[in-house]
Write a protein that holds these residues in place. Structure first.
Motif, PDB file in Angstrom:
ATOM      1  N   ALA A 248       0.844  -1.200   0.000  1.00  0.00           N
ATOM      2  CA  ALA A 248       0.000   0.000   0.000  1.00  0.00           C
ATOM      3  C   ALA A 248       0.882   1.255   0.000  1.00  0.00           C
ATOM      4  N   CYS A 249       1.816   1.294  -0.952  1.00  0.00           N
ATOM      5  CA  CYS A 249       2.765   2.423  -0.974  1.00  0.00           C
ATOM      6  C   CYS A 249       2.066   3.762  -1.148  1.00  0.00           C
ATOM      7  N   GLY A 250       0.933   3.756  -1.859  1.00  0.00           N
ATOM      8  CA  GLY A 250       0.233   5.013  -2.102  1.00  0.00           C
ATOM      9  C   GLY A 250      -0.576   5.505  -0.919  1.00  0.00           C
ATOM     10  N   ALA A 251      -0.693   4.702   0.120  1.00  0.00           N
ATOM     11  CA  ALA A 251      -1.463   5.152   1.288  1.00  0.00           C
ATOM     12  C   ALA A 251      -0.736   6.265   2.029  1.00  0.00           C
ATOM     13  N   ARG A 252       0.561   6.281   1.938  1.00  0.00           N
ATOM     14  CA  ARG A 252       1.401   7.297   2.583  1.00  0.00           C
ATOM     15  C   ARG A 252       1.144   7.371   4.089  1.00  0.00           C
ATOM     16  N   VAL A 253       1.208   6.225   4.726  1.00  0.00           N
ATOM     17  CA  VAL A 253       1.095   6.177   6.188  1.00  0.00           C
ATOM     18  C   VAL A 253       2.247   5.359   6.754  1.00  0.00           C
ATOM     19  N   GLY A 254       2.916   5.939   7.713  1.00  0.00           N
ATOM     20  CA  GLY A 254       3.957   5.247   8.456  1.00  0.00           C
ATOM     21  C   GLY A 254       3.874   5.691   9.890  1.00  0.00           C
ATOM     22  N   CYS A 255       4.877   5.362  10.659  1.00  0.00           N
ATOM     23  CA  CYS A 255       4.916   5.894  12.023  1.00  0.00           C
ATOM     24  C   CYS A 255       6.322   5.804  12.576  1.00  0.00           C
ATOM     25  N   MET A 256       6.532   6.502  13.672  1.00  0.00           N
ATOM     26  CA  MET A 256       7.760   6.370  14.451  1.00  0.00           C
ATOM     27  C   MET A 256       7.371   5.959  15.865  1.00  0.00           C
ATOM     28  N   VAL A 257       8.234   5.196  16.493  1.00  0.00           N
ATOM     29  CA  VAL A 257       7.989   4.764  17.869  1.00  0.00           C
ATOM     30  C   VAL A 257       9.260   5.023  18.663  1.00  0.00           C
ATOM     31  N   THR A 258       9.104   5.708  19.781  1.00  0.00           N
ATOM     32  CA  THR A 258      10.255   5.905  20.668  1.00  0.00           C
ATOM     33  C   THR A 258       9.775   5.950  22.118  1.00  0.00           C
ATOM     34  N   ARG A 259      10.592   5.393  23.009  1.00  0.00           N
ATOM     35  CA  ARG A 259      10.277   5.498  24.448  1.00  0.00           C
ATOM     36  C   ARG A 259      10.949   6.721  25.066  1.00  0.00           C
ATOM     37  N   ASN A 260      11.666   7.488  24.223  1.00  0.00           N
ATOM     38  CA  ASN A 260      12.358   8.679  24.716  1.00  0.00           C
ATOM     39  C   ASN A 260      11.401   9.878  24.627  1.00  0.00           C
ATOM     40  N   PRO A 261      10.903  10.398  25.771  1.00  0.00           N
ATOM     41  CA  PRO A 261       9.888  11.462  25.710  1.00  0.00           C
ATOM     42  C   PRO A 261      10.398  12.751  25.088  1.00  0.00           C
ATOM     43  N   GLN A 262      11.690  13.043  25.228  1.00  0.00           N
ATOM     44  CA  GLN A 262      12.206  14.297  24.638  1.00  0.00           C
ATOM     45  C   GLN A 262      12.211  14.226  23.111  1.00  0.00           C
ATOM     46  N   ILE A 263      12.634  13.084  22.616  1.00  0.00           N
ATOM     47  CA  ILE A 263      12.645  12.927  21.159  1.00  0.00           C
ATOM     48  C   ILE A 263      11.206  12.936  20.640  1.00  0.00           C
ATOM     49  N   TYR A 264      10.322  12.276  21.385  1.00  0.00           N
ATOM     50  CA  TYR A 264       8.908  12.279  20.961  1.00  0.00           C
ATOM     51  C   TYR A 264       8.383  13.719  20.924  1.00  0.00           C
ATOM     52  N   ALA A 265       8.693  14.492  21.968  1.00  0.00           N
ATOM     53  CA  ALA A 265       8.182  15.872  22.052  1.00  0.00           C
ATOM     54  C   ALA A 265       8.701  16.708  20.879  1.00  0.00           C
ATOM     55  N   ALA A 266       9.970  16.495  20.508  1.00  0.00           N
ATOM     56  CA  ALA A 266      10.520  17.248  19.371  1.00  0.00           C
ATOM     57  C   ALA A 266       9.779  16.859  18.089  1.00  0.00           C
ATOM     58  N   CYS A 267       9.577  15.561  17.903  1.00  0.00           N
ATOM     59  CA  CYS A 267       8.890  15.096  16.687  1.00  0.00           C
ATOM     60  C   CYS A 267       7.449  15.594  16.654  1.00  0.00           C
ATOM     61  N   LEU A 268       6.830  15.660  17.810  1.00  0.00           N
ATOM     62  CA  LEU A 268       5.447  16.136  17.866  1.00  0.00           C
ATOM     63  C   LEU A 268       5.363  17.589  17.395  1.00  0.00           C
ATOM     64  N   LYS A 269       6.375  18.378  17.747  1.00  0.00           N
ATOM     65  CA  LYS A 269       6.365  19.773  17.275  1.00  0.00           C
ATOM     66  C   LYS A 269       6.491  19.827  15.751  1.00  0.00           C
ATOM     67  N   PHE A 270       7.373  18.970  15.212  1.00  0.00           N
ATOM     68  CA  PHE A 270       7.471  18.917  13.732  1.00  0.00           C
ATOM     69  C   PHE A 270       6.115  18.492  13.152  1.00  0.00           C
ATOM     70  N   ALA A 271       5.491  17.525  13.820  1.00  0.00           N
ATOM     71  CA  ALA A 271       4.218  16.987  13.316  1.00  0.00           C
ATOM     72  C   ALA A 271       3.126  18.050  13.379  1.00  0.00           C
ATOM     73  N   GLN A 272       3.147  18.853  14.443  1.00  0.00           N
ATOM     74  CA  GLN A 272       2.124  19.903  14.563  1.00  0.00           C
ATOM     75  C   GLN A 272       2.312  20.960  13.469  1.00  0.00           C
ATOM     76  N   ALA A 273       3.569  21.189  13.081  1.00  0.00           N
ATOM     77  CA  ALA A 273       3.824  22.182  12.027  1.00  0.00           C
ATOM     78  C   ALA A 273       3.272  21.715  10.684  1.00  0.00           C
ATOM     79  N   ARG A 274       3.237  20.407  10.476  1.00  0.00           N
ATOM     80  CA  ARG A 274       2.658  19.952   9.199  1.00  0.00           C
ATOM     81  C   ARG A 274       1.173  19.543   9.390  1.00  0.00           C
ATOM     82  N   LEU A 275       0.638  19.902  10.522  1.00  0.00           N
ATOM     83  CA  LEU A 275      -0.791  19.780  10.858  1.00  0.00           C
ATOM     84  C   LEU A 275      -1.236  18.343  11.106  1.00  0.00           C
TER      85      LEU A 275
END
Ligand SMILES: Cc1ncc(COP(=O)(O)O)c(C=O)c1O
Length: 409
Positions: A248-275
């Protein structure tokens, strides 16, 4: 004023070795030649019905933005999936709050590099590697430092070589297992050892597991995961995608998983910027998790047959060197030519066997080290076995014709 010019970053962005011969393939088609595409990992296995149905049955009156980190329902289902695979062996079970849904594995990789490295920092990547790692790093001003692996060693990673390559700007190790382009896979022990080295040296460990299900030998259902290795909570960052697993390459869905809350928080900010990640595609990806095991298994069995047909066929061609890859659906093969790119272009522009030719990806584009991989090609075994058999015959005839051409010039 002269017209503006693109940024140096834009001008210097690396071209994809997988797509860079596309104009030559167009030329082949214009001269009436059918092209077998072994250059690109676009699976041809039908996408599960439940995935396609999720698109067809979407009924909302407004196609609104979704939650930046991905819908909670989907993330809960993903957490169950990872824990079901044994992620909890690496520490506490994965929680939905440790999962962030992304636009393909590609966005997870960009978020990962951006969250762990600053411009001019360095990420260590075993080579040959998936070329977009370089593309994503380049976009962020981050340097890729290659860790050599060799065909003669089955492209296995040496921990010593990783250790030696760590420098003052090194921030992370990034690899795919099972790997694109080599199909090499790290054992649980190798993941644990590499993770331990990362912990000791204060590095993040980004593990791209988008080919997790594509393992062919030894009876394992999935490849070992970084999430299941204990003691790596601070450093482990796992990248996943629905593209390959569910065709399902055209679905364009993936994910990241981390137990590191700081890295997650940084990624969440990037994610919020792309809505938000795509909303309907997430529903389809969620539905995909219910794909019956038998359907997945039959796809893997088919890829195993394809691997065997392509590897055994290539091994019969004099001068071609190739080993059977453990996973993913790619292989790197050494050809009896000095310049594999020239051969690949010859195949598209000048050669055909009964009106057919083969498109391969030149190997050097998967290396950072200058000159490395120049006699290699990468092939994806994503076509039916009959087409792969035909492709082998075409490659063999093409190598003969290319050798004759060289002898005459
Ligand atoms: C190793 C690897 N990682 C990540 C990706 C990105 O996949 P997507 O963005 O479709 O999830 C690919 C695609 O070919 C890949 O080969």
């Amino acid at each position: 004023m002269p017209p503006p010019v693109p940024s140096l970053r834009g001008q210097q962005a690396p071209a994809s070795p997988i797509r860079r011969l596309a104009p030559h393939a167009d030329f082949a088609r214009q001269r009436g030649v059918h092209v077998h595409h072994l250059n690109i990992g676009q699976p041809d296995i039908p996408t599960p019905r439940a995935v396609l149905d999720a698109y067809r049955t979407f009924q909302e009156p407004v196609l609104a933005y979704g939650v930046s980190e991905g819908s909670l329902g989907y993330r809960k289902a993903l957490a169950d999936y990872y824990n079901g695979l044994g992620a909890a062996a690496g520490g506490a079970p994965i929680a939905p709050s440790q999962i962030l849904v992304t636009v393909g594995g590609s966005e997870a990789l960009q978020f990962g590099i951006a969250a762990t490295c600053d411009p001019d920092d360095e990420v260590l990547v075993p080579e040959p590697f998936y070329p977009n790692y370089k593309g994503f790093a380049h976009l962020l001003g981050v340097n890729v430092r290659p860790i050599p692996t060799h065909a003669s060693e089955g492209f296995q990673l040496s921990l010593d070589r990783v250790r030696e390559a760590i420098g003052p700007r090194t921030r992370a190790v990034l690899l795919s297992t099972p790997g694109n382009p080599t199909g090499a896979m790290l054992s649980a022990q190798e993941l644990a050892d590499l993770g331990k080295l990362c912990v000791e040296r204060g590095l993040y460990f980004m593990c791209d597991e988008v080919y997790r299900d594509f393992v062919y030998d030894g009876g394992a259902k999935v490849a070992p995961s970084v999430l299941a290795q204990p003691g790596l909570d601070d450093v482990a960052f796992m990248v996943d995608s629905v593209s390959k697993r569910y065709s399902a390459c055209g679905a364009r869905v993936g994910c990241m998983v981390t137990r590191n809350p700081q890295i997650y928080a940084a990624c969440l900010k990037f994610a919020q910027a792309r809505l938000s990640p795509p909303v309907v595609d997430q529903l389809a990806a969620w539905a995909a998790l219910a794909t019956p095991e038998t359907e997945l298994r039959s796809a893997i069995d088919e890829y195993r047959r394809r691997r065997d047909v392509l590897v055994q066929g290539l091994q019969r061609i004099p001068g071609v060197t190739v080993r059977s890859p453990a996973g993913a659906f790619y292989l790197m093969a050494g050809l009896p030519v000095a310049n594999a790119e020239e051969f690949c272009i010859f195949m598209l522009r000048e050669f055909d066997l009964g009106g057919e030719t083969v498109m391969l990806a030149p190997g050097d584009g998967f290396y950072e080290t200058p000159g490395a991989g120049s006699n290699q090609i990468r092939a994806a075994y994503v076509l039916e076995t009959a087409k792969l058999e035909r492709s082998v015959a075409i490659i063999q005839a093409g190598l003969n014709a290319f050798a004759q051409r060289k002898a005459q010039s």
